[in-house]
Design a protein around this motif. Structure first.
Motif, PDB file in Angstrom:
ATOM      1  N   CYS A  46       0.830  -1.202   0.000  1.00  0.00           N
ATOM      2  CA  CYS A  46       0.000   0.000   0.000  1.00  0.00           C
ATOM      3  C   CYS A  46       0.870   1.259   0.000  1.00  0.00           C
ATOM      4  O   CYS A  46       0.618   2.201  -0.757  1.00  0.00           O
ATOM      5  N   ILE A  47       1.903   1.274   0.824  1.00  0.00           N
ATOM      6  CA  ILE A  47       2.804   2.430   0.869  1.00  0.00           C
ATOM      7  C   ILE A  47       3.482   2.620  -0.484  1.00  0.00           C
ATOM      8  O   ILE A  47       3.530   3.741  -1.018  1.00  0.00           O
ATOM      9  N   ALA A  48       3.985   1.535  -1.072  1.00  0.00           N
ATOM     10  CA  ALA A  48       4.643   1.633  -2.381  1.00  0.00           C
ATOM     11  C   ALA A  48       3.671   2.115  -3.458  1.00  0.00           C
ATOM     12  O   ALA A  48       4.047   2.906  -4.332  1.00  0.00           O
ATOM     13  N   GLU A  49       2.433   1.659  -3.390  1.00  0.00           N
ATOM     14  CA  GLU A  49       1.432   2.105  -4.365  1.00  0.00           C
ATOM     15  C   GLU A  49       1.235   3.614  -4.288  1.00  0.00           C
ATOM     16  O   GLU A  49       1.240   4.307  -5.305  1.00  0.00           O
ATOM     17  N   HIS A  50       1.091   4.133  -3.088  1.00  0.00           N
ATOM     18  CA  HIS A  50       0.789   5.556  -2.923  1.00  0.00           C
ATOM     19  C   HIS A  50       2.018   6.450  -3.010  1.00  0.00           C
ATOM     20  O   HIS A  50       1.892   7.629  -3.343  1.00  0.00           O
ATOM     21  N   GLU A  51       3.192   5.923  -2.723  1.00  0.00           N
ATOM     22  CA  GLU A  51       4.418   6.720  -2.805  1.00  0.00           C
ATOM     23  C   GLU A  51       4.970   6.797  -4.222  1.00  0.00           C
ATOM     24  O   GLU A  51       5.410   7.851  -4.658  1.00  0.00           O
ATOM     25  N   SER A  52       4.979   5.666  -4.937  1.00  0.00           N
ATOM     26  CA  SER A  52       5.687   5.621  -6.224  1.00  0.00           C
ATOM     27  C   SER A  52       4.922   4.921  -7.334  1.00  0.00           C
ATOM     28  O   SER A  52       5.476   4.731  -8.417  1.00  0.00           O
ATOM     29  N   SER A  53       3.704   4.507  -7.080  1.00  0.00           N
ATOM     30  CA  SER A  53       2.949   3.678  -8.030  1.00  0.00           C
ATOM     31  C   SER A  53       3.721   2.416  -8.386  1.00  0.00           C
ATOM     32  O   SER A  53       3.742   1.983  -9.535  1.00  0.00           O
ATOM     33  N   TYR A  54       4.402   1.862  -7.398  1.00  0.00           N
ATOM     34  CA  TYR A  54       5.174   0.622  -7.515  1.00  0.00           C
ATOM     35  C   TYR A  54       6.405   0.753  -8.415  1.00  0.00           C
ATOM     36  O   TYR A  54       6.950  -0.239  -8.868  1.00  0.00           O
ATOM     37  N   ARG A  55       6.883   1.971  -8.650  1.00  0.00           N
ATOM     38  CA  ARG A  55       8.016   2.193  -9.561  1.00  0.00           C
ATOM     39  C   ARG A  55       9.309   2.385  -8.773  1.00  0.00           C
ATOM     40  O   ARG A  55       9.349   3.126  -7.800  1.00  0.00           O
ATOM     41  N   TRP A 124       5.780   7.747   6.662  1.00  0.00           N
ATOM     42  CA  TRP A 124       5.280   7.971   5.301  1.00  0.00           C
ATOM     43  C   TRP A 124       3.970   8.746   5.375  1.00  0.00           C
ATOM     44  O   TRP A 124       3.018   8.316   6.037  1.00  0.00           O
ATOM     45  N   SER A 125       3.921   9.861   4.694  1.00  0.00           N
ATOM     46  CA  SER A 125       2.700  10.669   4.702  1.00  0.00           C
ATOM     47  C   SER A 125       1.532   9.904   4.094  1.00  0.00           C
ATOM     48  O   SER A 125       0.375  10.190   4.407  1.00  0.00           O
ATOM     49  N   THR A 126       1.809   8.934   3.258  1.00  0.00           N
ATOM     50  CA  THR A 126       0.743   8.142   2.638  1.00  0.00           C
ATOM     51  C   THR A 126       0.180   7.071   3.567  1.00  0.00           C
ATOM     52  O   THR A 126      -0.763   6.373   3.192  1.00  0.00           O
ATOM     53  N   TRP A 127       0.731   6.973   4.757  1.00  0.00           N
ATOM     54  CA  TRP A 127       0.237   5.996   5.724  1.00  0.00           C
ATOM     55  C   TRP A 127      -1.256   6.151   5.951  1.00  0.00           C
ATOM     56  O   TRP A 127      -1.969   5.169   6.191  1.00  0.00           O
ATOM     57  N   LYS A 128      -1.762   7.365   5.835  1.00  0.00           N
ATOM     58  CA  LYS A 128      -3.194   7.600   6.057  1.00  0.00           C
ATOM     59  C   LYS A 128      -4.063   6.753   5.124  1.00  0.00           C
ATOM     60  O   LYS A 128      -5.195   6.438   5.445  1.00  0.00           O
ATOM     61  N   TYR A 129      -3.521   6.372   3.950  1.00  0.00           N
ATOM     62  CA  TYR A 129      -4.264   5.528   3.013  1.00  0.00           C
ATOM     63  C   TYR A 129      -4.129   4.042   3.354  1.00  0.00           C
ATOM     64  O   TYR A 129      -4.853   3.211   2.804  1.00  0.00           O
ATOM     65  N   CYS A 130      -3.193   3.724   4.208  1.00  0.00           N
ATOM     66  CA  CYS A 130      -2.856   2.329   4.491  1.00  0.00           C
ATOM     67  C   CYS A 130      -3.178   1.930   5.916  1.00  0.00           C
ATOM     68  O   CYS A 130      -2.932   0.792   6.309  1.00  0.00           O
ATOM     69  N   ASN A 131      -3.687   2.848   6.700  1.00  0.00           N
ATOM     70  CA  ASN A 131      -3.998   2.612   8.106  1.00  0.00           C
ATOM     71  C   ASN A 131      -5.453   2.188   8.217  1.00  0.00           C
ATOM     72  O   ASN A 131      -6.347   3.003   8.233  1.00  0.00           O
ATOM     73  N   GLY A 132      -5.660   0.927   8.272  1.00  0.00           N
ATOM     74  CA  GLY A 132      -7.021   0.401   8.350  1.00  0.00           C
ATOM     75  C   GLY A 132      -7.093  -0.932   7.649  1.00  0.00           C
ATOM     76  O   GLY A 132      -6.094  -1.607   7.438  1.00  0.00           O
ATOM     77  N   THR A 133      -8.273  -1.303   7.261  1.00  0.00           N
ATOM     78  CA  THR A 133      -8.471  -2.568   6.591  1.00  0.00           C
ATOM     79  C   THR A 133      -7.974  -2.486   5.158  1.00  0.00           C
ATOM     80  O   THR A 133      -8.382  -1.604   4.412  1.00  0.00           O
ATOM     81  N   LEU A 134      -7.062  -3.385   4.815  1.00  0.00           N
ATOM     82  CA  LEU A 134      -6.496  -3.418   3.479  1.00  0.00           C
ATOM     83  C   LEU A 134      -6.917  -4.716   2.781  1.00  0.00           C
ATOM     84  O   LEU A 134      -7.158  -5.717   3.444  1.00  0.00           O
ATOM     85  N   PRO A 135      -6.962  -4.689   1.465  1.00  0.00           N
ATOM     86  CA  PRO A 135      -7.273  -5.936   0.759  1.00  0.00           C
ATOM     87  C   PRO A 135      -6.243  -7.019   1.093  1.00  0.00           C
ATOM     88  O   PRO A 135      -5.056  -6.721   1.268  1.00  0.00           O
TER      89      PRO A 135
END
Length: 141
Positions: A46-55, A124-135
């Motif tokens: 999730c962090i990689a997705e939101h930080e770099s789009s897996y790049r 990671w500032s994107t943690w807010k997107y990853c803090n909770g229920t994830l797929p």
């Protein structure tokens, strides 16, 4: 004809600079092979997705303090890696920032895990997107 050949050569040489783009599952599999605990894979992907789009080859825009963020986890050069510019860095991961831009993400994973251990997920500032229920990541294995 020379221009075309030159263009193709330049394109071939530049291609590695773009880095690798993982999928969620290929990244999860690579992270697991590098020792990341399976129960953390959904968070790391999730962090990689939101930080770099897996790049892997991403250098983020310049931050307010003049620093930049590098690689799949967007690791900051003021604290964690040494930029090639020679600019001051605490370089807590004891590596070149360029080492975070390669297709081999072992340096990125080692450094990111050190950051997480010292500062927690909120580093990671994107943690807010990853803090909770994830797929679930289970379908990747």
């Amino acid at each position: 004809m020379k221009v075309c050949a030159f263009f193709l050569l330049a394109l071939a040489l530049a291609t590695p600079a773009f880095g690798k783009t993982f999928t969620r599952c290929t990244l999860a599999q690579e992270l697991l092979s590098l020792g990341v605990p399976k129960d953390q894979l959904a968070i790391w992907t999730c962090i990689a997705e939101h930080e770099s789009s897996y790049r892997t080859g991403v250098v983020g825009p310049t931050n307010k303090n003049g620093s930049n963020d590098y690689g799949i986890f967007q690791i900051n050069n003021y604290y964690w890696c040494q930029p090639s510019s020679g600019r001051f860095s605490y370089n807590e991961c004891n590596l070149s920032c360029d080492a975070l831009l390669t297709d081999d993400i072992s340096n990125s994973v080692t450094c990111a895990r050190k950051i997480q251990k010292q500062q927690g997920w909120t580093a990671w500032s994107t943690w807010k997107y990853c803090n909770g229920t994830l797929p679930s990541i289970d379908s990747c294995f």
